[in-house]
Write a protein that holds these residues in place. Structure first.
Motif, PDB file in Angstrom:
ATOM      1  N   THR A 262       0.837  -1.208   0.000  1.00  0.00           N
ATOM      2  CA  THR A 262       0.000   0.000   0.000  1.00  0.00           C
ATOM      3  C   THR A 262       0.871   1.258   0.000  1.00  0.00           C
ATOM      4  OG1 THR A 262      -1.758  -1.143   1.214  1.00  0.00           O
ATOM      5  CG2 THR A 262      -1.786   1.251   1.277  1.00  0.00           C
ATOM      6  N   VAL A 265       2.462   1.893  -3.470  1.00  0.00           N
ATOM      7  CA  VAL A 265       1.575   2.214  -4.591  1.00  0.00           C
ATOM      8  C   VAL A 265       0.769   3.487  -4.359  1.00  0.00           C
ATOM      9  CG1 VAL A 265      -0.382   1.363  -5.960  1.00  0.00           C
ATOM     10  CG2 VAL A 265       1.429  -0.214  -5.264  1.00  0.00           C
ATOM     11  N   ASN A 266       0.386   3.728  -3.131  1.00  0.00           N
ATOM     12  CA  ASN A 266      -0.501   4.856  -2.830  1.00  0.00           C
ATOM     13  C   ASN A 266       0.266   6.176  -2.833  1.00  0.00           C
ATOM     14  OD1 ASN A 266      -3.123   5.701  -2.283  1.00  0.00           O
ATOM     15  ND2 ASN A 266      -2.736   5.861  -0.095  1.00  0.00           N
ATOM     16  N   ARG A 272      -6.651   6.166   0.559  1.00  0.00           N
ATOM     17  CA  ARG A 272      -7.478   5.073   0.045  1.00  0.00           C
ATOM     18  C   ARG A 272      -7.315   3.859   0.947  1.00  0.00           C
ATOM     19  NH1 ARG A 272      -5.938   3.790  -5.879  1.00  0.00           N
ATOM     20  NH2 ARG A 272      -3.830   3.978  -5.051  1.00  0.00           N
ATOM     21  N   GLU A 276      -8.868  -1.238  -1.842  1.00  0.00           N
ATOM     22  CA  GLU A 276      -8.892  -0.491  -3.108  1.00  0.00           C
ATOM     23  C   GLU A 276      -7.517  -0.501  -3.764  1.00  0.00           C
ATOM     24  OE1 GLU A 276      -9.749   4.081  -4.697  1.00  0.00           O
ATOM     25  OE2 GLU A 276     -10.151   3.548  -2.594  1.00  0.00           O
ATOM     26  N   ILE A 277      -6.477  -0.319  -2.957  1.00  0.00           N
ATOM     27  CA  ILE A 277      -5.108  -0.292  -3.495  1.00  0.00           C
ATOM     28  C   ILE A 277      -4.694  -1.674  -4.005  1.00  0.00           C
ATOM     29  CG2 ILE A 277      -2.677   0.090  -2.896  1.00  0.00           C
ATOM     30  CD1 ILE A 277      -3.829   2.156  -0.791  1.00  0.00           C
ATOM     31  N   GLN A 280      -6.063  -2.352  -7.331  1.00  0.00           N
ATOM     32  CA  GLN A 280      -5.257  -1.678  -8.362  1.00  0.00           C
ATOM     33  C   GLN A 280      -4.013  -2.512  -8.693  1.00  0.00           C
ATOM     34  OE1 GLN A 280      -3.961   2.380  -7.405  1.00  0.00           O
ATOM     35  NE2 GLN A 280      -2.101   2.052  -8.606  1.00  0.00           N
ATOM     36  N   HIS A 283      -4.475  -5.530 -10.954  1.00  0.00           N
ATOM     37  CA  HIS A 283      -4.614  -5.238 -12.388  1.00  0.00           C
ATOM     38  C   HIS A 283      -3.285  -4.835 -13.026  1.00  0.00           C
ATOM     39  CE1 HIS A 283      -8.933  -5.115 -11.438  1.00  0.00           C
ATOM     40  NE2 HIS A 283      -9.129  -5.246 -12.742  1.00  0.00           N
ATOM     41  N   ASP A 284      -2.268  -4.656 -12.198  1.00  0.00           N
ATOM     42  CA  ASP A 284      -0.964  -4.196 -12.685  1.00  0.00           C
ATOM     43  C   ASP A 284      -0.182  -5.371 -13.271  1.00  0.00           C
ATOM     44  OD1 ASP A 284       1.651  -3.223 -12.992  1.00  0.00           O
ATOM     45  OD2 ASP A 284       1.495  -1.920 -11.242  1.00  0.00           O
ATOM     46  N   CYS A 287       2.476  -6.842 -10.991  1.00  0.00           N
ATOM     47  CA  CYS A 287       1.972  -7.207  -9.656  1.00  0.00           C
ATOM     48  C   CYS A 287       3.020  -7.984  -8.861  1.00  0.00           C
ATOM     49  CB  CYS A 287       0.696  -8.026  -9.804  1.00  0.00           C
ATOM     50  SG  CYS A 287       0.051  -8.695  -8.254  1.00  0.00           S
TER      51      CYS A 287
END
Length: 339
Positions: A262, A265-266, A272, A276-277, A280, A283-284, A287
């Motif tokens: 988190t 990435v955040n 957030r 939620e993170i 995200q 989908h990367d 990952c």
């Protein structure tokens, strides 16, 4: 506490254990003195330092008793008493090591960690220091009936498999899996830059695949993404790399690793929630790399503080001696690779 039945080859471990206070929730031996590593002869295995970890419910009482039995094992910190030793123990990875201790023509090293700190590391990967050692084969010497500790030991292995799945490609070999797992606790460890043989992970896994199989077979057999043909010694995996599949795996990771991911990435200032993170990240395309970076962040912090503690817990002379031994092993490993 009932000791598990040990083979005759493990009598030496029982002899070591007998010299320490017996109030242990868990005791295990690990490392090259216990399990053969690639490139090492049988004679080397018999002369390498023996490494132990003792988990104790009450660190102050344990150190107090051990100071009366084995005072010479401690550095100058022994003059400050068991409370100060226990305070030092809590820093870094929460473990206090006495190293280069002579025992029957052999050197031993032993770490003392509180049961609560161990359980937290196993469940949440707070430091991945002792949890990382328990992701690889160890020889359990004593264990009490602590159901929470037992659950934490299993949880740690499941988390190791989940993290490895996220970092591996869709299909891989059984050895690939064990290499990934064995490497988790070395990711980000500055000692892998200077102080450890660069082939360490490979040297651990290749001669000990059967030990890894024994450790992980139950978890892999219960994993729907893996066809584990234990009788053939083969693993066939097809990991779900869809965003949905990766999100499920990310949500199953230990809490500290989720927090590290988190933070990576955040963007600063954005508030957030973790779910939620992680969605995200799922989908990367990178990952697996993000997971690796998160693990490296955990290991880097704990390894630096723990190594700095060595100067206090071992004393200056032993610290230099121990560091030189590590550098020698690293150089020897490098020479083997170039020859």
């Amino acid at each position: 506490m009932a000791l598990p039945v040990l083979s005759s080859s493990a009598v030496k471990f029982r002899r070591v254990l007998a010299h320490f206070p017996q109030e242990l929730s868990l005791a295990f031996a690990y490392g090259s003195g216990v399990f053969r590593q690639a490139g090492a002869s049988a004679e080397q295995g018999e002369t390498n330092m023996l490494d132990f970890v003792f988990a104790v419910d009450d660190a102050v009482t344990w150190h107090m008793t051990n100071l009366s039995k084995n005072r010479s094992h401690y550095s100058f910190l022994k003059f400050f008493g068991p409370k100060k030793i226990s305070t030092v123990q809590r820093y870094g990875a929460g473990i206090y090591y006495n190293t280069l201790v002579p025992f029957r023509n052999r050197m031993i090293k032993y770490g003392v960690i509180s049961t609560d700190a161990l359980i937290e590391d196993l469940f949440h990967w707070k430091t991945l220091y002792v949890a990382g050692r328990l992701q690889k084969p160890v020889k359990i010497l004593a264990q009490n009936e602590n159901s929470r500790l037992q659950a934490a030991l299993v949880s740690n292995l499941k988390s190791a498999v989940t993290a490895a799945f996220l970092m591996l490609p869709e299909s891989f070999s059984e050895e690939d899996l064990y290499m990934q797992i064995a490497g988790l606790s070395y990711s980000g460890d500055f000692r892998m830059i200077i102080g450890e043989d660069k082939s360490k992970v490979q040297n651990i896994v290749k001669p000990n695949v059967t030990h890894f199989q024994k450790l992980y077979s139950t978890i892999l057999q219960d994993c729907p993404q893996v066809v584990y043909k234990h009788h053939l010694g083969r693993l066939e995996a097809s990991i779900d790399k869809s965003p949905e599949g990766q999100f499920t795996q990310l949500m199953a990771l230990p809490k500290t690793l989720q927090q590290k991911i988190t933070a990576l990435v955040n963007p600063p200032g954005k508030n957030r929630d973790v779910e939620e993170i992680l969605l995200q990240v799922a989908h990367d395309p990178d990952c697996g790399f993000v997971v690796h970076q998160g693990i490296s962040g955990i290991v880097r912090s704990s390894s630096i503080v723990q190594s700095a503690k060595t100067i206090l817990t071992a004393g200056a002379k032993k610290s230099v001696t121990y560091s030189l031994k590590k550098l020698y092993k690293m150089a020897k490993g490098g020479l083997k690779k170039t020859s």
